[in-house]
Design a protein around this motif. Sequence first.
Motif, PDB file in Angstrom:
ATOM      1  N   LYS A 132      -2.810  -3.031   6.917  1.00 59.21           N
ATOM      2  CA  LYS A 132      -1.412  -2.324   6.934  1.00 59.21           C
ATOM      3  C   LYS A 132      -1.362  -0.819   6.977  1.00 59.21           C
ATOM      4  O   LYS A 132      -2.539  -0.345   6.932  1.00 59.21           O
ATOM      5  N   GLU A 133      -0.267  -0.319   6.952  1.00 59.17           N
ATOM      6  CA  GLU A 133      -0.147   0.948   7.210  1.00 59.17           C
ATOM      7  C   GLU A 133       0.812   1.508   6.058  1.00 59.17           C
ATOM      8  O   GLU A 133       1.841   0.780   5.546  1.00 59.17           O
ATOM      9  N   TYR A 134       0.313   2.490   5.033  1.00 60.06           N
ATOM     10  CA  TYR A 134       0.812   2.921   4.040  1.00 60.06           C
ATOM     11  C   TYR A 134       1.369   4.442   4.061  1.00 60.06           C
ATOM     12  O   TYR A 134       0.470   5.275   4.883  1.00 60.06           O
ATOM     13  N   ARG A 135       2.180   4.490   3.231  1.00 53.83           N
ATOM     14  CA  ARG A 135       2.560   5.997   2.962  1.00 53.83           C
ATOM     15  C   ARG A 135       2.321   6.194   1.540  1.00 53.83           C
ATOM     16  O   ARG A 135       2.671   5.410   0.667  1.00 53.83           O
ATOM     17  N   ALA A 136       1.499   7.153   1.035  1.00 54.83           N
ATOM     18  CA  ALA A 136       0.907   7.769  -0.317  1.00 54.83           C
ATOM     19  C   ALA A 136       1.299   8.901  -0.711  1.00 54.83           C
ATOM     20  O   ALA A 136       1.083   9.728   0.005  1.00 54.83           O
ATOM     21  N   LEU A 137       2.314   9.141  -1.661  1.00 56.71           N
ATOM     22  CA  LEU A 137       2.169  10.411  -2.380  1.00 56.71           C
ATOM     23  C   LEU A 137       0.976  10.672  -3.418  1.00 56.71           C
ATOM     24  O   LEU A 137       1.051   9.854  -4.391  1.00 56.71           O
ATOM     25  N   VAL A 138       0.487  11.925  -3.254  1.00 57.93           N
ATOM     26  CA  VAL A 138      -1.085  12.056  -4.085  1.00 57.93           C
ATOM     27  C   VAL A 138      -0.701  12.954  -4.799  1.00 57.93           C
ATOM     28  O   VAL A 138      -0.530  13.952  -4.436  1.00 57.93           O
ATOM     29  N   ARG A 139      -1.074  12.802  -6.195  1.00 59.63           N
ATOM     30  CA  ARG A 139      -1.182  14.167  -6.917  1.00 59.63           C
ATOM     31  C   ARG A 139      -2.605  14.291  -7.431  1.00 59.63           C
ATOM     32  O   ARG A 139      -3.346  13.546  -7.767  1.00 59.63           O
ATOM     33  N   TRP A 192     -12.430  -0.424   5.944  1.00 57.07           N
ATOM     34  CA  TRP A 192     -12.167   0.700   6.442  1.00 57.07           C
ATOM     35  C   TRP A 192     -10.960   1.015   6.195  1.00 57.07           C
ATOM     36  O   TRP A 192      -9.866   0.218   5.977  1.00 57.07           O
ATOM     37  N   ILE A 193     -10.731   2.521   5.967  1.00 57.97           N
ATOM     38  CA  ILE A 193      -9.532   3.150   6.167  1.00 57.97           C
ATOM     39  C   ILE A 193      -9.349   4.137   7.107  1.00 57.97           C
ATOM     40  O   ILE A 193     -10.414   4.624   7.616  1.00 57.97           O
ATOM     41  N   GLU A 194      -7.991   4.559   7.494  1.00 55.56           N
ATOM     42  CA  GLU A 194      -8.057   5.496   8.720  1.00 55.56           C
ATOM     43  C   GLU A 194      -6.655   6.415   8.268  1.00 55.56           C
ATOM     44  O   GLU A 194      -5.431   5.774   8.131  1.00 55.56           O
ATOM     45  N   VAL A 195      -7.060   7.699   7.912  1.00 56.01           N
ATOM     46  CA  VAL A 195      -5.669   8.472   7.527  1.00 56.01           C
ATOM     47  C   VAL A 195      -5.189   9.148   8.957  1.00 56.01           C
ATOM     48  O   VAL A 195      -5.980   9.700   9.631  1.00 56.01           O
ATOM     49  N   THR A 196      -3.932   8.962   9.136  1.00 53.77           N
ATOM     50  CA  THR A 196      -3.234   9.411  10.516  1.00 53.77           C
ATOM     51  C   THR A 196      -2.421  10.607  10.205  1.00 53.77           C
ATOM     52  O   THR A 196      -1.875  11.082  11.088  1.00 53.77           O
ATOM     53  N   GLY A 241      -7.394  -6.367   2.527  1.00 55.42           N
ATOM     54  CA  GLY A 241      -8.134  -6.402   1.322  1.00 55.42           C
ATOM     55  C   GLY A 241      -8.387  -5.304   0.594  1.00 55.42           C
ATOM     56  O   GLY A 241      -9.378  -5.271  -0.398  1.00 55.42           O
ATOM     57  N   THR A 242      -8.130  -4.281   1.244  1.00 65.29           N
ATOM     58  CA  THR A 242      -8.288  -2.951   0.578  1.00 65.29           C
ATOM     59  C   THR A 242      -7.685  -2.526  -0.501  1.00 65.29           C
ATOM     60  O   THR A 242      -6.463  -2.670  -0.410  1.00 65.29           O
ATOM     61  N   TYR A 243      -8.141  -2.040  -1.618  1.00 67.81           N
ATOM     62  CA  TYR A 243      -7.402  -1.569  -2.830  1.00 67.81           C
ATOM     63  C   TYR A 243      -7.179  -0.075  -2.471  1.00 67.81           C
ATOM     64  O   TYR A 243      -7.967   0.793  -2.700  1.00 67.81           O
ATOM     65  N   VAL A 244      -5.699   0.061  -1.868  1.00 70.61           N
ATOM     66  CA  VAL A 244      -5.541   1.501  -1.406  1.00 70.61           C
ATOM     67  C   VAL A 244      -5.632   2.546  -2.655  1.00 70.61           C
ATOM     68  O   VAL A 244      -5.973   3.742  -2.517  1.00 70.61           O
ATOM     69  N   LYS A 245      -5.064   2.318  -3.817  1.00 73.89           N
ATOM     70  CA  LYS A 245      -4.814   3.081  -4.743  1.00 73.89           C
ATOM     71  C   LYS A 245      -6.339   3.669  -5.353  1.00 73.89           C
ATOM     72  O   LYS A 245      -6.365   4.631  -5.579  1.00 73.89           O
ATOM     73  N   GLU A 246      -7.046   2.580  -5.448  1.00 69.41           N
ATOM     74  CA  GLU A 246      -8.359   3.166  -5.943  1.00 69.41           C
ATOM     75  C   GLU A 246      -9.299   3.750  -4.562  1.00 69.41           C
ATOM     76  O   GLU A 246     -10.228   4.468  -4.799  1.00 69.41           O
ATOM     77  N   ALA A 247      -8.872   3.412  -3.144  1.00 76.32           N
ATOM     78  CA  ALA A 247      -9.504   4.064  -2.198  1.00 76.32           C
ATOM     79  C   ALA A 247      -9.223   5.733  -2.003  1.00 76.32           C
ATOM     80  O   ALA A 247      -9.900   6.404  -1.837  1.00 76.32           O
ATOM     81  N   SER A 287      -7.589  12.648  -7.784  1.00 78.51           N
ATOM     82  CA  SER A 287      -6.427  12.521  -7.363  1.00 78.51           C
ATOM     83  C   SER A 287      -6.092  11.239  -7.715  1.00 78.51           C
ATOM     84  O   SER A 287      -6.807  10.140  -7.755  1.00 78.51           O
ATOM     85  N   GLU A 288      -4.771  11.114  -7.835  1.00 76.85           N
ATOM     86  CA  GLU A 288      -3.972   9.706  -8.000  1.00 76.85           C
ATOM     87  C   GLU A 288      -2.805   9.597  -7.359  1.00 76.85           C
ATOM     88  O   GLU A 288      -2.037  10.438  -6.930  1.00 76.85           O
ATOM     89  N   CYS A 289      -2.727   8.226  -6.663  1.00 72.49           N
ATOM     90  CA  CYS A 289      -1.615   7.890  -5.982  1.00 72.49           C
ATOM     91  C   CYS A 289      -0.345   7.724  -6.859  1.00 72.49           C
ATOM     92  O   CYS A 289      -0.563   6.765  -7.967  1.00 72.49           O
TER      93      CYS A 289
END
Length: 287
Positions: free
Chosen positions: A153-160, A200-204, A228-234, A254-256
């Motif tokens: 999946k492709e995600y957009r994350a705002l991270v603090r 695996w994760i890939e930041v684009t 199956g990736t836990y993105v918030k914890e990644a 950092s926190e999503c």
Amino acid sequence: MQSFPTSGVPTPNAKVFVEGRYRKLTRDLPQTVFFCPDCKGHPRRRKGCERCEGFGKLSRDSVQELVGWVLGAAFKTRKNKFHGAGREDVNVRMLGEGRTFVVELLNPKCFEVDLAACEAEINRRNEGRLEVLGLHWTEKTRVAQIKEEQHAKEYRALVRAAAPLDPAKVAALVGPRLEIVQKTPSRVAHRRADMDRQRWIEVTKAELATPAEDGTPQFELVVRAQHGTYVKEAISGEGGSTRPSISELVGSASECVELDVLAILGSEGEAKPTPPPPPSFGAFLDD
């Protein structure tokens, strides 16, 4: 109007399967009914339940209910099962072309149903919260198919971030795939085995964002992640349970704070083609 092929006589224990895709546009909507964990929504036990204050649920409604109320009224049944091709957290939006689902309607009394009209009614009632696309008749076999398929999946994350950010470190997140190891996050430990998972994760895309109202630095990511990736914890690392994590790489805890699913991809992260037109009834019988 395309209707379910039948003699028109209600059949005991009949089931009808309707497939489509949903786009969830709000951050307060679970996929399925969110029963209270304490009283389980039981009519008698919920009356004195402090956790849900007698409501029986921890959310006002769900994708299942918003879709099921309209389809149930059309098919004249109050019972349904909702099968999603995976699920996102309650506070995560599902954008892009949506997530595939199948609604299993139990003991319907009416089969002359205009699914295009149902789709329009669902969208009219839930404008700004939920949108469904491509409702069509389908087969029972599709339930297993959509549940067994694995999709990146492709995600957009705002991270603090907890500390000032180095723009160079944020920009350096963009690059080749990163192999990570994740322990079972604490938030799902009650329903998932305690084990290490290689993903695996890939930041684009990675760039600084407008600071939070209190001045806390923020950055925005677009991330592709394995099924199956836990993105918030990644992103957070959850105290070292995911290694390496985005927090480690930028040098700040950092926190999503916002997460959106932008696209459902192929198993290796390849873009999926535009969903084809709905198949005719019976198309899966020869699979």
